[in-house]
Write a protein that holds these residues in place. Sequence first.
Motif, PDB file in Angstrom:
ATOM      1  N   ASP A   1      22.937   5.723   2.311  1.00 44.19           N
ATOM      2  CA  ASP A   1      22.207   5.178   1.173  1.00 44.19           C
ATOM      3  C   ASP A   1      20.813   4.702   1.591  1.00 44.19           C
ATOM      4  O   ASP A   1      19.822   4.909   0.866  1.00 44.19           O
ATOM      5  N   THR A   2      20.731   4.063   2.767  1.00 42.45           N
ATOM      6  CA  THR A   2      19.430   3.599   3.255  1.00 42.45           C
ATOM      7  C   THR A   2      18.504   4.776   3.509  1.00 42.45           C
ATOM      8  O   THR A   2      17.317   4.747   3.144  1.00 42.45           O
ATOM      9  N   TYR A   3      19.032   5.822   4.139  1.00 39.66           N
ATOM     10  CA  TYR A   3      18.211   7.002   4.413  1.00 39.66           C
ATOM     11  C   TYR A   3      17.693   7.615   3.113  1.00 39.66           C
ATOM     12  O   TYR A   3      16.512   7.973   3.007  1.00 39.66           O
ATOM     13  N   ARG A   4      18.552   7.716   2.125  1.00 32.54           N
ATOM     14  CA  ARG A   4      18.139   8.314   0.855  1.00 32.54           C
ATOM     15  C   ARG A   4      17.051   7.477   0.184  1.00 32.54           C
ATOM     16  O   ARG A   4      16.062   8.023  -0.322  1.00 32.54           O
ATOM     17  N   ARG A   5      17.214   6.156   0.191  1.00 26.83           N
ATOM     18  CA  ARG A   5      16.215   5.303  -0.462  1.00 26.83           C
ATOM     19  C   ARG A   5      14.859   5.414   0.227  1.00 26.83           C
ATOM     20  O   ARG A   5      13.823   5.517  -0.434  1.00 26.83           O
ATOM     21  N   VAL A   6      14.861   5.368   1.564  1.00 25.66           N
ATOM     22  CA  VAL A   6      13.590   5.407   2.284  1.00 25.66           C
ATOM     23  C   VAL A   6      12.946   6.785   2.180  1.00 25.66           C
ATOM     24  O   VAL A   6      11.722   6.914   2.050  1.00 25.66           O
ATOM     25  N   ALA A   7      13.746   7.830   2.224  1.00 22.91           N
ATOM     26  CA  ALA A   7      13.201   9.190   2.171  1.00 22.91           C
ATOM     27  C   ALA A   7      12.629   9.533   0.808  1.00 22.91           C
ATOM     28  O   ALA A   7      11.674  10.326   0.711  1.00 22.91           O
TER      29      ALA A   7
END
Length: 645
Positions: free
Chosen positions: A88-94
Amino acid sequence: MPRIALATSTAIMRKAASIGAAFLFAVFAVLCLSKARLIGDGMEYLTMAQGFVAHASPELRQSDVDAIRAMPPGALARGGLPPQLLADTYRRVAHDTPIDGGYARARDGSVHAIHFWLYSLLAAPFYAVVTLLGKNPFMALVALNLAILAAGACCLRAWLPGTRLPELGLAALLGPLYYTVWIGPEVMAGVCVLLATLAALRRDPALAVLLAGLGASQNPSIAGLIPASAAYVLLLRRFPATALFPPRERGAQRWRAILLVTAGVVLAALPFVHNQALFGMPSIISRYYFDLALVTPDRLFSFLFDLNQGLVIGLPGLLSCAAIVALRLDPVRRRAWLLHLGLAILLMLGMALPTLAATNWNSGALYLSRYAYWTSMPILAVCLAGLVRLDARTRVLALVLAIVLQGLAGWQAYRGRTPAFIAQGRLASWVLDHAPQLYNPDPEIFLERERRSDGIMDYDDVVIHSGPDGPTKLMRFWSNPRDGDLCEPGMQLAADGVVTLASGWRYYNAPLRCEPATPGLRIVVGPSMPPILERGWSSIEGGAVWTDGPRSTLRIAIPQGRRVRYLGLDGRYVEGVRASRLRVNGIDLGEQVLGRGPLALPAAAAGAALLEITLEHRLPARPANAPDQRALGFFLRGVLVEFEP
């Protein structure tokens, strides 16, 4: 024959001591590896190690997220690693927010951890082995900490002739004992600072610079040891009799010195170069997670004396060791040693000052602040340099006393299975119960330990400590009228012991009482607010509004017959702006740091029927967003006007 027997007996005892030390280290290593789990910034360091193993880069990619998700469920559970959180963190930052959860989107659109990658690069070989075996991945980072600790012990044995179990025990007891299980570079920083200081004392400044640069790659304030090493060389040239070690033999060391110094400076500068290349700024952590306004005497006092995590409270064994060395050294050596102890304290404070700006002051503290651990290592280095010159009985006494004192410090901080940094220690709890006015900690420490959770502070928070006989302490921001339902409507909280910190947070200490509310005017910024905004303001954003330009004006009508006692402007500054020049009805009140508490008005303005308040900012900041041409200064949340009774 008696001499031969004595020599044989001594050799056997030393061999037994070495075996015992190795056994203790093995037991300690097994315990640490079994406790490895996600803590602090561990996710960042783990994913960077994963990146180095998978594609020789610290970049976080979707393939890395998938690889961690595919780890054996038992390994993930053992490490407390939630793969969905990472996904989820990767998706938000990307795709959505530019920075979140310890990761940020670089200028080229790639996702990177906000911390520097060198520690993870060193952990990559351990990570490759651990993941190949299908074990808890965080064991790799703990294994690196253990390897660094072992390397430091070897250096101590080589650099301090006569080093035995007491010195090694003290080096392990005063910090690494707590932080070897911490998933981050605290042990690396502590060992680097310890060895850099010893290298300087041994008159090898080039090696000191290299070690300082290595430590500074993960904790930038350690770079202060680089100029300190040069200053120490000049000091010994001016006062050679003060040296604790004899001069080193001069040989063909010029090129060695050049290489070591160059490597140290490059290592210290590399994180800033890396951040500038990736994010367009020298330090993304300083931009988002540091606040220079927090560097106050309150924070420094917290660093040294906080009852939960202060250096003095958490490392009494270090103080006892220094006292023993000072008392037992011969008078000639004592004078030189005390000089070096004073220099070590200055080094500690110099490295500590930048850390006071950290916004996560309490997070992750294990019995003492992690900043206090590694910044205290110059004092330990000087203590060890003096301790090896004392007799064996005194050295054992120093270790035994330190073990007893550190045991007491650990007992008072340990509160069962609750992580130490989200629980009040026994000493702090007793003081809060019986003499709360004596302990007014940093607000983050009080909030997170009372709520037993690691979270983000909000100006609307109200935190209450209750003792055996009821509430003894309440904390709230100065502009917050809430009292946790302690008082009836129309009444306000009061106490004889009210302490307002430099940060604007306020403590009310028992006995707490309720009294009729002081008449005042409270205006909250929002769509329904009265028309107080004149020129120099931007549009309202949620519950606040920015000043726009070098001068912004408020006009507030005062009810007839009222005199103003205090004026408070609630809000915060944009990065780069620290204060405002304040004028009230043309009266210059000088440079003021707004948002930290109410200001007393001069008599000439107190009786006015209208307050014209002007905020001036000589160098307002432009937002990073190019289309936004506003010149920002202060973000106003509300106005509080308190009248005389």
